[in-house]
Design an enzyme around this catalytic site. Structure first.
Site: not given
Length: 640
Positions: A136, A268
């Site tokens: 922080k 595919h």
């Protein structure tokens, strides 16, 4: 400038080298427990945190850094006069560097037989608190939680006595990612999987997604150690696209199914040619021969190192990607002839670890256990008059492991350890059969057929028989199974049921005699879940092989209980709840079973109405303790 550091790590790798640099720069080092001892043993001067705070460690080390002199020294904003005055008035010194990594909670809960108290003891409290406080205040405080970052910080301290603002911000971001993941694991564990948190780390942005107008990125989930596309080493070729990654992952999933040399060609998202053989070269040749036309421009995966002979064929055609555990030096040299071909080194390919498949839906996600079930002899049931030959049975098992990777409705024809025809993604199963016949182009005669789900009608059997199919493997479970079996008998085709549909949960019925054995305590059992209407209990013993989730047979007409139609419907609904609970990552799931595809036949789950005068050993129903689960696990090891 960094003048004071606090170091407390569970992972000691690299910490001595970092501490020596700090000592050379006259940085005061605060530390705790084993970390402090290690540094003193290496001649580094250290002050115990307890001496700094004037407050002793207590409660087996649970309380040692949770103190205002620690967190005040981390959180104080250096440019805020009020903060600095409060610190001075309370004799709080500034701490400029924090080096902390967390208790190994994840590693602990992955151990077999770990108890809940053992897991809870590995929930770090002081570590995350210090990390978050330091992160922080990253404008002034440097925070390290990953040994991989030690070198960068060391170099900056040696050069300037401090770290750059950019480094501090990056490290703070890493801290919050780390603590978020850590807290998510704990929450998921304690909620028995009801709460689920998925933490992803971006690896890279992609040029575009499935289509050019879609943006896309690839992320890594956790720290996977198994062979996977996010961990793959790209040895050559153009950057991977979204579709490349999807197909490559599908190709890896197929070859992971097999312990023998195996090769698959993917196009595919569907395997168009797959084969196993005694050598990887033979497997490659047979897989390519499965459908050479569809293989063009495809993705190839091998579960053995790529050899020079295979590389020579690869460069004679156009392929997008080849992935393998490794590549012979001569093979890599040959592959350089196709500089755009992506070459991915995966490392050793092992069977997939138990994990979850996650698929986003609008407003949520679908989560299921990954289908990693391997067929055993006990799974297979010959349902026709004619049984498969040993050779046919081998091909049936091979085809079954391939068909699970083909888009449903899926049909695979196979012969001699290779696919000869694949029918994928059709809305009608008989259409998938007919496409597979067309793709086989005459090679279907004498082959076997695998279907990823049951046959709703006998028309597929008629088409397969006309094509010359000799044996079929399928899950079974259709209301017309008898018609399908009769058609096979008429055509002289052997058919095997696996009992495992590749996408559903099987619920079985408990007969009265079995219930009476449980009620009389002839079979060991204990409750695992209950509400005001139903209770579920687990039994141990060879009693109903293959059953996983068991419900009582409707309308027994006994003094025990009799179910009405509505009660029976409610019971079926409740069974889904129990199945969901069992599939969560509780100790019961990790140690005992996966509801779908559970391979140990001696542990079963039963669901009955509550308030029927039924109890186990005359005691109130209760959940099993972790020790009980551990004992069951040990029993499984001994008996299986």
């Amino acid at each position: 400038m960094i003048k004071r550091a606090l170091i407390s790590v569970s992972d000691k790798s690299g910490i001595i080298d970092l501490a020596k640099v700090l000592a050379e720069k006259n940085v005061e080092i605060l530390s705790t427990g084993g970390t402090a001892k290690l540094m003193r043993d290496n001649g580094i001067e250290v002050k115990d945190v307890s001496d700094y705070t004037g407050f002793p460690e207590m409660m087996n080390g649970r309380v040692k850094t949770l103190h205002p002199k620690v967190h005040g020294g981390l959180l104080a904003v250096r440019s805020n006069a009020e903060h600095m005055k409060a610190a001075a008035d309370n004799h709080i010194e500034m701490i400029d560097l924090v080096v902390v990594n967390l208790y190994p909670f994840e590693a602990t809960i992955q151990k077999e037989g770990v108890t809940e108290p053992e897991a809870i003891e590995q929930i770090d409290i002081g570590g995350p608190s210090m990390l978050r406080s330091a992160a922080k205040n990253f404008q002034s405080v440097t925070v390290l939680t990953d040994p991989a970052d030690y070198a960068v910080v060391t170099a900056e301290i040696q050069s300037a006595g401090d770290t750059t603002p950019e480094t501090r911000r990056r490290l703070a971001e890493k801290v919050f990612q780390t603590t978020a993941k850590y807290d998510a694991m704990i929450a998921e564990y304690l909620s028995h999987g009801i709460t689920k948190h998925i933490v992803l780390e971006k690896i890279q942005d992609l040029r575009y997604g499935e289509n050019p107008h879609q943006s896309a990125s690839v992320y890594k989930r956790g720290n996977p150690t198994q062979a996977c596309i996010p961990n793959a080493e790209v040895l050559q070729g153009k950057p991977l696209s979204y579709n490349n990654i999807m197909d490559a992952d599908g190709a890896l999933a197929v070859v992971r199914e097999f312990s023998e040399p195996a090769v698959v060609f993917i196009k595919h998202a569907n395997p168009c040619g797959t084969a196993t053989a005694s050598t990887i070269e033979a497997a490659y040749q047979n897989a390519y021969a499965g459908d050479p036309k569809s293989a063009f421009g495809g993705i190839i995966a091998l579960n053995r190192p790529c050899t020079q002979a295979i590389a020579e064929h690869l460069v004679s055609q156009f392929f997008e990607i080849v992935l393998a555990p490794d590549f012979e030096p001569e093979a890599l040299k040959t592959l350089e002839q196709k500089p755009n071909m992506r070459v991915l080194k995966l490392g050793e390919i092992q069977p997939d670890p138990a994990q979850e498949s996650v698929r986003p839906i609008s407003g949520g996600m679908l989560v299921q256990d990954l289908d990693i079930k391997q067929l055993s002899a006990a799974d297979l049931k010959v349902v026709t008059e004619k049984a498969p030959t040993p050779e046919q049975m081998n091909d049936l098992k091979f085809a079954w492991h391939v068909v699970k990777h083909v888009k449903s409705n899926a049909i695979v024809f196979a012969k001699d350890g290779m696919t000869v025809g694949v029918g994928a993604g059709q809305m009608s199963r008989v259409d998938a059969v007919e496409i597979a016949i067309k793709k086989a182009d005459g090679r279907e005669k004498g082959s076997v057929l695998a279907s990823d789900a049951f046959f709703p009608f006998a028309d597929s059997i008629d088409a397969a028989a006309e094509a010359g199919v000799t044996a079929i493997i399928q899950p079974g479970g259709s209301v017309r199974d008898d018609e399908v079996i009769a058609a096979c008998n008429q055509k002289g085709i052997a058919m095997v049921f696996t009992g495992t549909r590749l996408s559903s949960l099987k619920i079985t019925i408990m007969e009265k005699s079995l219930f009476e054995k449980i009620a009389d305590r002839e079979i060991p059992s204990f409750t695992i879940w209950e509400d005001d209407r139903f209770m579920a209990f687990l039994t141990i013993g060879p009693m109903a092989e293959g059953h996983t989730l068991v419900i009582p047979k409707k309308n027994w007409g006994t003094e025990l209980f009799e179910l009405s139609d509505s009660e029976y419907t409610d019971l079926l609904t409740a069974s889904k709840t129990v199945a969901r609970l069992l599939k969560q990552k509780t100790a019961c799931d990790r140690v005992l079973m996966q509801v779908e595809g559970f391979e140990v036949p001696h542990v079963h789950v039963h669901l009955i109405p509550a308030n029927q005068g039924f109890s186990l050993a005359g005691a109130q129903p209760k959940s099993p303790s972790m020790d009980e689960l551990s004992k069951v696990h040990q029993w499984l090891i001994r008996t299986n």
